[in-house]
Design a protein around this motif. Structure first.
Motif, mmCIF file in Angstrom:
data_model
loop_
_atom_site.group_PDB
_atom_site.id
_atom_site.type_symbol
_atom_site.label_atom_id
_atom_site.label_comp_id
_atom_site.label_asym_id
_atom_site.label_seq_id
_atom_site.Cartn_x
_atom_site.Cartn_y
_atom_site.Cartn_z
ATOM 1 N N ASP A 235 85.655 40.775 103.726
ATOM 2 C CA ASP A 235 85.513 39.635 102.825
ATOM 3 C C ASP A 235 85.160 40.047 101.410
ATOM 4 O O ASP A 235 85.693 39.507 100.434
ATOM 5 N N HIS A 236 84.248 41.023 101.256
ATOM 6 C CA HIS A 236 83.767 41.338 99.914
ATOM 7 C C HIS A 236 84.812 42.047 99.058
ATOM 8 O O HIS A 236 84.642 42.175 97.853
ATOM 9 N N LYS A 237 85.910 42.498 99.676
ATOM 10 C CA LYS A 237 86.993 43.123 98.923
ATOM 11 C C LYS A 237 88.243 42.249 98.853
ATOM 12 O O LYS A 237 89.208 42.597 98.190
ATOM 13 N N ALA A 238 88.214 41.138 99.556
ATOM 14 C CA ALA A 238 89.406 40.291 99.640
ATOM 15 C C ALA A 238 89.634 39.539 98.334
ATOM 16 O O ALA A 238 88.693 39.228 97.599
ATOM 17 N N LYS A 239 90.892 39.241 98.041
ATOM 18 C CA LYS A 239 91.237 38.408 96.893
ATOM 19 C C LYS A 239 91.124 36.931 97.235
ATOM 20 O O LYS A 239 91.097 36.079 96.342
ATOM 21 N N SER A 240 91.091 36.638 98.528
ATOM 22 C CA SER A 240 90.869 35.264 98.978
ATOM 23 C C SER A 240 90.186 35.319 100.341
ATOM 24 O O SER A 240 90.252 36.333 101.038
ATOM 25 N N ILE A 241 89.526 34.236 100.676
ATOM 26 C CA ILE A 241 88.917 34.092 101.999
ATOM 27 C C ILE A 241 89.525 32.862 102.639
ATOM 28 O O ILE A 241 89.594 31.788 102.016
ATOM 29 N N ARG A 274 77.856 33.999 102.344
ATOM 30 C CA ARG A 274 77.365 35.205 103.012
ATOM 31 C C ARG A 274 77.705 36.455 102.196
ATOM 32 O O ARG A 274 76.961 37.441 102.207
ATOM 33 N N ASN A 275 78.839 36.418 101.491
ATOM 34 C CA ASN A 275 79.280 37.574 100.709
ATOM 35 C C ASN A 275 78.989 37.411 99.225
ATOM 36 O O ASN A 275 79.478 38.187 98.408
ATOM 37 N N GLN A 276 78.205 36.371 98.887
ATOM 38 C CA GLN A 276 77.807 36.122 97.498
ATOM 39 C C GLN A 276 79.019 36.018 96.584
ATOM 40 O O GLN A 276 79.083 36.606 95.493
ATOM 41 N N LEU A 277 79.995 35.240 97.044
ATOM 42 C CA LEU A 277 81.215 34.999 96.281
ATOM 43 C C LEU A 277 81.333 33.523 95.936
ATOM 44 O O LEU A 277 80.860 32.657 96.682
#
Length: 388
Positions: A235-241, A274-277
């Motif tokens: 998730d923390h590297k994804a461009k979208s969730i 959770r991933n601070q995004l």
């Protein structure tokens, strides 16, 4: 090497674990059968009656009059799912959740610490059983598609390894209904083309597949050949969730579709926090029964991780794009992109108090879900959906 780990009948298995008297009795987690409720999960005893997720609960009760129907405890399931993710992260940081109950793990570089991928998969499976008294099915393979196919082939409580040399021989005799993303309608279309197995699909001419499925047909053909070059993206590297779900039966009930979208929105929002995004662009994906697939987007004035704000943006995208006499929806997805790297939210003179309230609500809800499980909170809209 990739692991695909999929919990067996996740919601229903949790309920069976917590209420041992329900074991071996047909049971579903879902909405009220008298108010257009929908099955969210069915245990294996219920599945023997032909009951499956996304089926109207009233229809499930018709198939099995003595069926036990339990309302969902979404916060509790999220707490259990977090424990499972914590187990995954003991072995690799490369974990890509697909939903609460399944994920891909890239363990290619974990062998020096934890042994071969097969050993890691068995250790994770044992730890889930020991710590949570739940069973998981595990697939081990060189790519994501093969790993997912392996885990599904072994269900329930399965463990299957596919290597590159033996993958095609394993795939070829499988019915095309086992192909990721092909449901009953897709299977019917393929059968009409004389395509019954993976072998038939991988050797089929491209033209009829293009006509029937568009570009998706070529993707299906590549999967039938065991080819999948998608990486595992945390998730923390994804461009979208995103989260999406493919229904076993096409859904025409707008109330049910709203309920599914709410659940998808809630899961995506929790992963953002959770991933601070925080993201600005909301996407809703709809695949109709005729395989026409549309994705509609809306860009917010500023980035957010607030469930209510994401829901307010996503719901109109769904409602505006459902035909008045819908053919039925076979897949629904929700995603957020355009992640912020711009520091704190800027205050808004008029909307800020409401935003602060919603942010506090999300924060408290996340904490209670993680800390107390069964006593967790739910939004009024979720409670309404659970009883519908």
């Amino acid at each position: 090497m990739i692991l695909h780990i999929d919990m067996d009948a996740f919601y229903a298995s949790i309920e069976e674990r917590d209420r041992p008297g329900l074991r071996d009795k047909p049971m579903v987690v879902g909405g009220n059968p008298h108010k257009r409720g929908v099955v969210a999960a069915a245990n294996y005893a219920a599945r023997s009656y032909g009951i499956h997720s996304a089926m109207p609960t009233a229809q499930a009760k018709h198939l099995c009059p003595h069926l036990v129907v339990l309302p969902p405890r979404h916060g509790y399931y999220a707490q259990v799912a977090q424990h499972i993710r914590d187990i995954f992260h003991r072995y690799t940081p490369l974990v890509e959740p697909l939903s609460l109950d399944e994920a891909f793990l890239d363990v290619t570089h974990s062998h020096r610490l934890f042994g071969e991928p097969v050993d890691i998969g068995r250790r994770i499976k044992r730890e889930i059983r020991a710590e949570l008294q739940l069973t998981a099915s595990v697939g081990v393979a060189p790519n994501k598609f093969l790993a997912k196919t392996a885990s599904e082939a072994g269900k329930p409580d399965g463990f299957l390894v596919l290597d590159a040399a033996g993958a095609q021989a394993f795939l070829d005799p499988l019915p095309v209904s086992k192909l990721w993303g092909v449901g009953k309608a897709g299977n019917r279309h393929l059968q009409k083309l004389g395509i019954h197995t993976f072998s038939d699909l991988r050797t089929a001419p491209c033209a009829p597949l293009d006509e029937l499925f568009g570009s998706w047909g070529r993707q299906l053909q590549e999967l039938a050949r065991g080819r999948d070059d998608r990486p595992v993206v945390p998730d923390h590297k994804a461009k979208s969730i995103s989260h999406e779900t493919t229904f076993a039966e096409d859904i025409t009930d707008v109330v049910a579709l709203r309920g599914w979208l709410l659940d998808l929105t809630r899961q995506v929002a929790a992963r953002l926090r959770r991933n601070q995004l925080r993201g600005r662009t909301v996407h809703v994906k709809i695949r109709f029964s005729n395989f026409r697939t549309i994705t509609r987007s809306y860009t917010l004035a500023q980035s957010t991780d607030v469930t209510q704000e994401l829901w307010n943006a996503g719901l109109p995208l769904l409602m505006r794009n459902l035909p008045l006499h819908t053919r039925g929806v076979r897949l629904l997805g929700f995603s957020v992109s355009g992640f912020a790297a711009d520091g704190p939210r800027q205050a808004d003179l008029f909307s800020e108090p409401a935003t602060i309230k919603q942010t506090r609500l999300d924060t408290v809800s996340d904490w209670i879900h993680a800390r107390f499980g069964p006593a967790s909170l739910a939004r009024a809209a979720e409670l309404m959906h659970a009883t519908e």
